[in-house]
Scaffold this motif. Structure first.
Motif, PDB file in Angstrom:
ATOM      1  N   LEU A   1      14.957   3.589  10.411  1.00 52.72           N
ATOM      2  CA  LEU A   1      14.777   4.054   9.032  1.00 52.72           C
ATOM      3  C   LEU A   1      16.006   4.777   8.498  1.00 52.72           C
ATOM      4  CD1 LEU A   1      11.063   5.238   9.213  1.00 52.72           C
ATOM      5  CD2 LEU A   1      11.947   3.196   8.066  1.00 52.72           C
ATOM      6  N   MET A   2      16.741   5.445   9.382  1.00 52.63           N
ATOM      7  CA  MET A   2      17.961   6.145   8.950  1.00 52.63           C
ATOM      8  C   MET A   2      19.061   5.169   8.535  1.00 52.63           C
ATOM      9  SD  MET A   2      17.311   9.304   8.782  1.00 52.63           S
ATOM     10  CE  MET A   2      18.986   9.862   8.448  1.00 52.63           C
ATOM     11  N   THR A   3      18.920   3.890   8.841  1.00 57.23           N
ATOM     12  CA  THR A   3      19.889   2.889   8.404  1.00 57.23           C
ATOM     13  C   THR A   3      19.585   2.390   6.994  1.00 57.23           C
ATOM     14  OG1 THR A   3      18.719   0.919   9.237  1.00 57.23           O
ATOM     15  CG2 THR A   3      20.188   2.089  10.786  1.00 57.23           C
ATOM     16  N   LEU A   4      18.412   2.733   6.458  1.00 56.02           N
ATOM     17  CA  LEU A   4      17.985   2.222   5.159  1.00 56.02           C
ATOM     18  C   LEU A   4      18.458   3.148   4.051  1.00 56.02           C
ATOM     19  CD1 LEU A   4      14.349   1.066   6.012  1.00 56.02           C
ATOM     20  CD2 LEU A   4      16.484  -0.264   6.085  1.00 56.02           C
ATOM     21  N   LYS A   5      19.689   2.925   3.625  1.00 52.89           N
ATOM     22  CA  LYS A   5      20.305   3.734   2.561  1.00 52.89           C
ATOM     23  C   LYS A   5      20.500   2.869   1.329  1.00 52.89           C
ATOM     24  CE  LYS A   5      22.570   6.840   5.722  1.00 52.89           C
ATOM     25  NZ  LYS A   5      22.475   8.216   5.349  1.00 52.89           N
ATOM     26  N   GLU A   6      20.581   3.532   0.174  1.00 51.47           N
ATOM     27  CA  GLU A   6      20.849   2.811  -1.078  1.00 51.47           C
ATOM     28  C   GLU A   6      22.213   2.155  -0.945  1.00 51.47           C
ATOM     29  OE1 GLU A   6      18.779   2.341  -3.599  1.00 51.47           O
ATOM     30  OE2 GLU A   6      17.251   3.663  -2.777  1.00 51.47           O
TER      31      GLU A   6
ATOM     32  N   TRP B   1      14.943  11.206   2.203  1.00 51.42           N
ATOM     33  CA  TRP B   1      14.415  12.146   3.189  1.00 51.42           C
ATOM     34  C   TRP B   1      15.456  12.393   4.264  1.00 51.42           C
ATOM     35  CZ3 TRP B   1       9.977  14.089   1.533  1.00 51.42           C
ATOM     36  CH2 TRP B   1       9.166  13.321   0.713  1.00 51.42           C
ATOM     37  N   SER B   2      15.418  13.570   4.847  1.00 51.63           N
ATOM     38  CA  SER B   2      16.300  13.883   5.979  1.00 51.63           C
ATOM     39  C   SER B   2      15.733  13.230   7.238  1.00 51.63           C
ATOM     40  CB  SER B   2      16.378  15.395   6.188  1.00 51.63           C
ATOM     41  OG  SER B   2      15.136  15.891   6.682  1.00 51.63           O
ATOM     42  N   GLU B   3      16.532  13.186   8.289  1.00 55.80           N
ATOM     43  CA  GLU B   3      16.053  12.641   9.563  1.00 55.80           C
ATOM     44  C   GLU B   3      14.837  13.413  10.065  1.00 55.80           C
ATOM     45  OE1 GLU B   3      17.630  11.716  14.111  1.00 55.80           O
ATOM     46  OE2 GLU B   3      19.075  12.276  12.565  1.00 55.80           O
ATOM     47  N   ALA B   4      14.868  14.737   9.939  1.00 59.21           N
ATOM     48  CA  ALA B   4      13.744  15.561  10.387  1.00 59.21           C
ATOM     49  C   ALA B   4      12.482  15.265   9.577  1.00 59.21           C
ATOM     50  CB  ALA B   4      14.102  17.039  10.283  1.00 59.21           C
ATOM     51  N   GLU B   5      12.636  15.050   8.269  1.00 61.15           N
ATOM     52  CA  GLU B   5      11.478  14.725   7.436  1.00 61.15           C
ATOM     53  C   GLU B   5      10.915  13.354   7.788  1.00 61.15           C
ATOM     54  OE1 GLU B   5      12.535  17.267   3.411  1.00 61.15           O
ATOM     55  OE2 GLU B   5      13.595  15.375   3.796  1.00 61.15           O
ATOM     56  N   ILE B   6      11.807  12.382   7.993  1.00 61.07           N
ATOM     57  CA  ILE B   6      11.344  11.039   8.391  1.00 61.07           C
ATOM     58  C   ILE B   6      10.630  11.115   9.735  1.00 61.07           C
ATOM     59  CG2 ILE B   6      12.109   8.733   9.096  1.00 61.07           C
ATOM     60  CD1 ILE B   6      14.295   8.970   6.913  1.00 61.07           C
TER      61      ILE B   6
ATOM     62  N   ILE C   1       0.838  -1.200   0.000  1.00 62.38           N
ATOM     63  CA  ILE C   1       0.000   0.000   0.000  1.00 62.38           C
ATOM     64  C   ILE C   1       0.873   1.250   0.000  1.00 62.38           C
ATOM     65  CG2 ILE C   1      -1.670   1.336   1.338  1.00 62.38           C
ATOM     66  CD1 ILE C   1      -2.756  -1.357   2.357  1.00 62.38           C
ATOM     67  N   GLY C   2       1.889   1.264   0.859  1.00 61.93           N
ATOM     68  CA  GLY C   2       2.802   2.396   0.950  1.00 61.93           C
ATOM     69  C   GLY C   2       4.028   2.148   0.095  1.00 61.93           C
ATOM     70  N   PRO C   3       4.855   3.172  -0.086  1.00 58.29           N
ATOM     71  CA  PRO C   3       6.062   3.005  -0.893  1.00 58.29           C
ATOM     72  C   PRO C   3       7.076   2.085  -0.220  1.00 58.29           C
ATOM     73  CG  PRO C   3       6.050   5.153   0.159  1.00 58.29           C
ATOM     74  CD  PRO C   3       4.716   4.523   0.443  1.00 58.29           C
ATOM     75  N   MET C   4       7.902   1.447  -1.041  1.00 60.18           N
ATOM     76  CA  MET C   4       9.001   0.630  -0.523  1.00 60.18           C
ATOM     77  C   MET C   4       9.929   1.558   0.279  1.00 60.18           C
ATOM     78  SD  MET C   4      11.618  -1.746  -2.651  1.00 60.18           S
ATOM     79  CE  MET C   4      11.681  -3.394  -2.011  1.00 60.18           C
ATOM     80  N   LEU C   5      10.427   1.074   1.401  1.00 60.99           N
ATOM     81  CA  LEU C   5      11.245   1.924   2.263  1.00 60.99           C
ATOM     82  C   LEU C   5      12.745   1.753   2.051  1.00 60.99           C
ATOM     83  CD1 LEU C   5       9.189   1.864   5.575  1.00 60.99           C
ATOM     84  CD2 LEU C   5       9.208   3.567   3.741  1.00 60.99           C
ATOM     85  N   ASP C   6      13.161   0.882   1.141  1.00 55.50           N
ATOM     86  CA  ASP C   6      14.589   0.768   0.823  1.00 55.50           C
ATOM     87  C   ASP C   6      15.098   2.134   0.355  1.00 55.50           C
ATOM     88  OD1 ASP C   6      14.010  -1.871   1.285  1.00 55.50           O
ATOM     89  OD2 ASP C   6      14.740  -2.593  -0.652  1.00 55.50           O
ATOM     90  N   GLY C   7      16.199   2.592   0.926  1.00 57.88           N
ATOM     91  CA  GLY C   7      16.791   3.872   0.537  1.00 57.88           C
ATOM     92  C   GLY C   7      16.074   5.095   1.074  1.00 57.88           C
ATOM     93  N   VAL C   8      15.151   4.917   2.018  1.00 55.02           N
ATOM     94  CA  VAL C   8      14.385   6.044   2.538  1.00 55.02           C
ATOM     95  C   VAL C   8      15.294   7.113   3.156  1.00 55.02           C
ATOM     96  CG1 VAL C   8      13.882   5.081   4.832  1.00 55.02           C
ATOM     97  CG2 VAL C   8      12.280   6.671   3.781  1.00 55.02           C
ATOM     98  N   ALA C   9      16.411   6.698   3.755  1.00 51.41           N
ATOM     99  CA  ALA C   9      17.319   7.659   4.392  1.00 51.41           C
ATOM    100  C   ALA C   9      18.078   8.490   3.363  1.00 51.41           C
ATOM    101  CB  ALA C   9      18.298   6.943   5.317  1.00 51.41           C
ATOM    102  N   ASP C  10      18.082   8.062   2.110  1.00 51.40           N
ATOM    103  CA  ASP C  10      18.683   8.864   1.046  1.00 51.40           C
ATOM    104  C   ASP C  10      17.664   9.819   0.425  1.00 51.40           C
ATOM    105  OD1 ASP C  10      21.263   7.704   1.213  1.00 51.40           O
ATOM    106  OD2 ASP C  10      20.591   5.995   0.028  1.00 51.40           O
TER     107      ASP C  10
END
Length: 157
Positions: A151-156, A89-94, A78-87
């Motif tokens: 989530l901040m660990t999920l980088k490309e 969005w910023s920590e504040a946005e997440i 339903i929601g977007p894949m979270l792989d690479g989410v830390a790339d």
């Protein structure tokens, strides 16, 4: 002596900030959907954030796919894949998105995980049995920080 007193005072001030109560859900300050400051002043626990992604009030993988959690069943689409989410969005946005995604994405179906009032309560109109507000938030302020840390660990790669 003066230098030692200044260092001690600064240390106590910083320690006091870490012990301060987190803001109530209605007191969180958003800037364009982002929450700039930690809700607790305490670093998030990545391991607990990982657990919250799968269980309890978090259960993020019910809607999102996360390759780093491929050992867990039943990822949603339903929601977007979270792989690479830390790339992306910023920590504040997440932090803002997890706290209350509707502040950044008004049409989002994502639950507001740190909200206690302002819900649409259809039960009031049909059964009269809807829970009274304020409701407890789905996640505590520290749990928000834990999920953000994970989530901040999920980088490309």
């Amino acid at each position: 002596m003066r230098k030692t007193s200044a260092i001690l005072a600064a240390t106590l001030l910083m320690a006091g900030a870490a012990w301060a109560e987190p803001p109530a859900p209605g007191e969180v300050m958003f800037e364009d959907g982002a929450v700039m400051d930690s809700l607790t002043g305490v670093p998030g626990d990545v391991a607990n954030g990982r657990e919250l992604m799968n269980k309890g009030s978090g259960n993020c993988i019910a809607c999102h796919e996360v390759s780093a959690l491929s050992d867990l069943p039943f990822h949603g689409e339903i929601g977007p894949m979270l792989d690479g989410v830390a790339d992306r969005w910023s920590e504040a946005e997440i932090r803002g998105i997890v706290t209350n995604a509707k502040k950044m994405f008004p049409e989002s179906m994502m639950p507001s995980f740190y909200k206690s009032t302002g819900y649409i309560r259809p039960g009031d109109a049909y059964t009269g049995k809807a829970a009274e507000e304020p409701l407890p938030p789905l996640l505590t302020a520290q749990e928000i920080e834990d999920v953000v840390a994970f989530l901040m660990t999920l980088k490309e790669e």
